[in-house]
Motif scaffolding. Structure first.
Motif, PDB file in Angstrom:
ATOM      1  N   GLY A  39       0.527  -1.060   0.098  1.00 33.32           N
ATOM      2  CA  GLY A  39       0.060   0.194  -0.138  1.00 33.32           C
ATOM      3  C   GLY A  39       1.102   1.170  -0.118  1.00 33.32           C
ATOM      4  N   GLY A  40       2.514   0.828   0.331  1.00 34.39           N
ATOM      5  CA  GLY A  40       3.081   1.730  -0.259  1.00 34.39           C
ATOM      6  C   GLY A  40       3.049   2.310  -1.567  1.00 34.39           C
ATOM      7  N   ILE A  61      -9.580   7.658   0.137  1.00 36.55           N
ATOM      8  CA  ILE A  61      -8.436   7.290   0.262  1.00 36.55           C
ATOM      9  C   ILE A  61      -8.927   5.618  -0.312  1.00 36.55           C
ATOM     10  CG2 ILE A  61      -7.555   5.918   2.723  1.00 36.55           C
ATOM     11  CD1 ILE A  61      -9.527   9.630   3.418  1.00 36.55           C
ATOM     12  N   ALA A  62      -8.285   4.926  -0.636  1.00 33.58           N
ATOM     13  CA  ALA A  62      -8.302   3.343  -1.132  1.00 33.58           C
ATOM     14  C   ALA A  62      -7.799   2.545  -0.056  1.00 33.58           C
ATOM     15  CB  ALA A  62      -6.827   3.362  -2.306  1.00 33.58           C
ATOM     16  N   VAL A  63      -8.746   1.122   0.391  1.00 33.91           N
ATOM     17  CA  VAL A  63      -8.905   0.683   1.178  1.00 33.91           C
ATOM     18  C   VAL A  63      -9.056  -0.902   0.310  1.00 33.91           C
ATOM     19  CG1 VAL A  63      -8.923   2.027   3.198  1.00 33.91           C
ATOM     20  CG2 VAL A  63     -10.704   0.880   1.871  1.00 33.91           C
ATOM     21  N   ASN A  64      -8.494  -1.944   1.505  1.00 30.08           N
ATOM     22  CA  ASN A  64      -8.699  -3.439   0.486  1.00 30.08           C
ATOM     23  C   ASN A  64      -9.720  -3.905   0.466  1.00 30.08           C
ATOM     24  OD1 ASN A  64      -9.238  -4.065   3.382  1.00 30.08           O
ATOM     25  ND2 ASN A  64      -7.223  -5.037   3.959  1.00 30.08           N
ATOM     26  N   SER A  65     -11.382  -2.993   1.073  1.00 32.23           N
ATOM     27  CA  SER A  65     -11.772  -3.357   0.542  1.00 32.23           C
ATOM     28  C   SER A  65     -13.225  -2.491   0.345  1.00 32.23           C
ATOM     29  CB  SER A  65     -12.880  -4.761   1.434  1.00 32.23           C
ATOM     30  OG  SER A  65     -12.999  -4.507   2.708  1.00 32.23           O
ATOM     31  N   TYR A 216      -6.136   5.845  10.241  1.00 26.93           N
ATOM     32  CA  TYR A 216      -7.579   4.167  10.963  1.00 26.93           C
ATOM     33  C   TYR A 216      -6.365   3.670  10.272  1.00 26.93           C
ATOM     34  CZ  TYR A 216     -10.035   1.479  13.379  1.00 26.93           C
ATOM     35  OH  TYR A 216     -10.608   0.027  13.413  1.00 26.93           O
ATOM     36  N   THR A 217      -6.610   3.650   8.902  1.00 23.16           N
ATOM     37  CA  THR A 217      -6.763   2.172   7.742  1.00 23.16           C
ATOM     38  C   THR A 217      -5.187   1.742   7.525  1.00 23.16           C
ATOM     39  OG1 THR A 217      -6.846   3.675   5.940  1.00 23.16           O
ATOM     40  CG2 THR A 217      -8.869   2.742   6.967  1.00 23.16           C
ATOM     41  N   VAL A 228      -5.269   0.015  11.706  1.00 24.26           N
ATOM     42  CA  VAL A 228      -5.806  -1.261  11.908  1.00 24.26           C
ATOM     43  C   VAL A 228      -5.349  -1.075  10.490  1.00 24.26           C
ATOM     44  CG1 VAL A 228      -7.987  -1.677  12.882  1.00 24.26           C
ATOM     45  CG2 VAL A 228      -7.731  -0.782  10.141  1.00 24.26           C
ATOM     46  N   ASN A 229      -4.625  -2.697   9.576  1.00 27.74           N
ATOM     47  CA  ASN A 229      -3.615  -2.105   8.009  1.00 27.74           C
ATOM     48  C   ASN A 229      -5.263  -2.748   7.099  1.00 27.74           C
ATOM     49  OD1 ASN A 229      -2.659  -1.917   5.736  1.00 27.74           O
ATOM     50  ND2 ASN A 229      -1.628  -3.845   6.581  1.00 27.74           N
TER      51      ASN A 229
END
Ligand SMILES: *Cc1c(COP(=O)(O)O)cnc(C)c1O
Length: 373
Positions: A39-40, A61-65, A216-217, A228-229
């Motif tokens: 994610g970096g 903000i992009a996240v994993n789901s 937070y993400t 959290v990651n």
């Protein structure tokens, strides 16, 4: 429009859309060449800026789901044990599960008749001093006009989280779904209009809120503070960045397919499109029709034609019918009606012209009371 191609009756209509390749491999190769896949990766800020620009928000903000997006939004509004979150009874499980993840209490609210918008009377009745947020939901990519509750919520100081997981490109009052509340949550799971396999993102115009969700993400950026990651991996962001450019063409093709089906629909029949406002536009995740009478019979006729509606295919019902949400059951007659009266049809760009024509024919027949053999 006519077609001289024979209907392909040997193959059931596939409601899944997998977009044709559009250069994702080059985009992924650039990430591999750079060497950072996490994610970096350098592509992440590019993807986030492209999302914000495309959907008219200050920040993305992009996240994993999509689930992570909803959970992070709830946490940002201090949803925790002892607090309540209002959610439409029409919501599918993934909309409401993140409330349980916070150990908070979901409060199911009815919708207006033949609408996805929350009923202001029922909402008012269910607001308490423990209410921390309201989730609104443009289900199937259909506009939900929430103007009737906006003032009420503003007065009560309750933020709106839009679950726009199915609503990429949906317009509500000339704005993008996901930009009308304090925060919009999207999924980029394979079944959504923008797909990265698994993934999601959050939109907001509030920079402070964006910073908190980003923090937070991303494990608090390891600068103190809990997190959290939920980061999206570089190669997936690369796929999203490339596919985002194709979203408009996809929306246009979906609209053409819808026109083909609606043009063939007799005005005096038992089916009409789920209504929406003049300044609104569905993205046609599905074409949604609503039966004005003989609902169960019509749902069954579509099922037998090979076009099962969600009520049959996914046993779609108001949320409190699911064991997990039975403890939160309240009377929601409009949500109940919507679940049984709606027919969801696939209109994605992979359907051939012949298949769309066949769907149009079947729909026209069923709406006139003819049932398939
Ligand atoms: C897909 C979906 C989600 C969850 O998204 P995931 O990326 O699968 O976690 C949430 N809400 C709705 C309405 C959805 O369709």
């Amino acid at each position: 429009m006519t077609t001289d191609t024979a209907y392909d009756l040997d193959h059931p209509v596939d409601d899944r859309y997998s977009p044709p390749p559009c250069g994702e491999l080059e985009e992924i190769r650039a990430v591999l060449d750079d060497g950072r896949l996490s994610g970096g990766a350098q592509v992440l800020p590019l993807y986030e800026r492209a999302l914000a620009a495309r959907f008219g928000a200050a920040r993305a903000i992009a996240v994993n789901s999509g689930t992570s997006a909803l959970h992070a939004a709830l946490v940002a509004f201090d949803v925790r044990p002892g607090t309540e979150v209002l959610v439409p009874a029409t919501a599918p499980l993934p909309t409401a599960m993140p409330i349980l993840t916070c150990d908070a209490t979901p409060v199911l609210v009815d919708t207006l008749p033949n609408s996805l918008a929350l009923d202001p009377t029922d909402l008012q009745r269910k607001l308490t001093p423990r209410t921390r947020a309201v989730i609104t939901l443009p289900l199937w990519g259909y506009p939900n006009d929430e103007r009737a509750i906006t003032g009420l919520l503003a007065d009560a100081g309750i933020p709106v989280i839009e679950d726009a997981a199915q609503a990429h490109g949906t317009r509500i009052a000339n704005q993008h779904a996901g930009t009308l509340g304090q925060v919009g949550c999207f999924s980029t799971h394979d079944r959504k209009l923008l797909s990265t396999g698994e993934g999601g993102f959050v939109l907001t115009n509030d920079h402070d809120l964006a910073d908190r969700i980003d923090h937070y993400t991303h494990l608090g950026h390891l600068r103190g503070g809990h997190g959290v990651n939920y980061k999206l991996a570089g190669p997936l962001a690369a796929i999203g960045l490339r596919r985002l450019a194709r979203l408009d063409a996809q929306l246009a093709q979906r609209r053409r397919n819808v026109e083909r089906i609606l043009t063939a629909l007799p005005a005096a029949g038992l089916l009409r499109e789920l209504p929406y406002g003049v300044q609104d536009k569905p993205n046609y995740y599905n074409l949604v029709l609503i039966a004005t009478a003989r609902q169960a019979e019509i749902a069954d006729a579509f099922h037998r034609a090979g076009l099962p509606p969600d009520s049959i295919r996914w046993r779609y019902q108001p949320l409190y019918h699911q064991p997990l949400f039975q403890p939160y059951a309240t009377a929601c007659p409009n949500a109940e009606h919507l679940a049984t009266a709606t027919i969801q049809l696939p209109v994605h760009p992979q359907l051939s012209e012949a298949t769309v024509a066949w769907i149009a024919d079947q729909t026209a027949r069923i709406t006139q009371g003819e049932t398939p053999a």
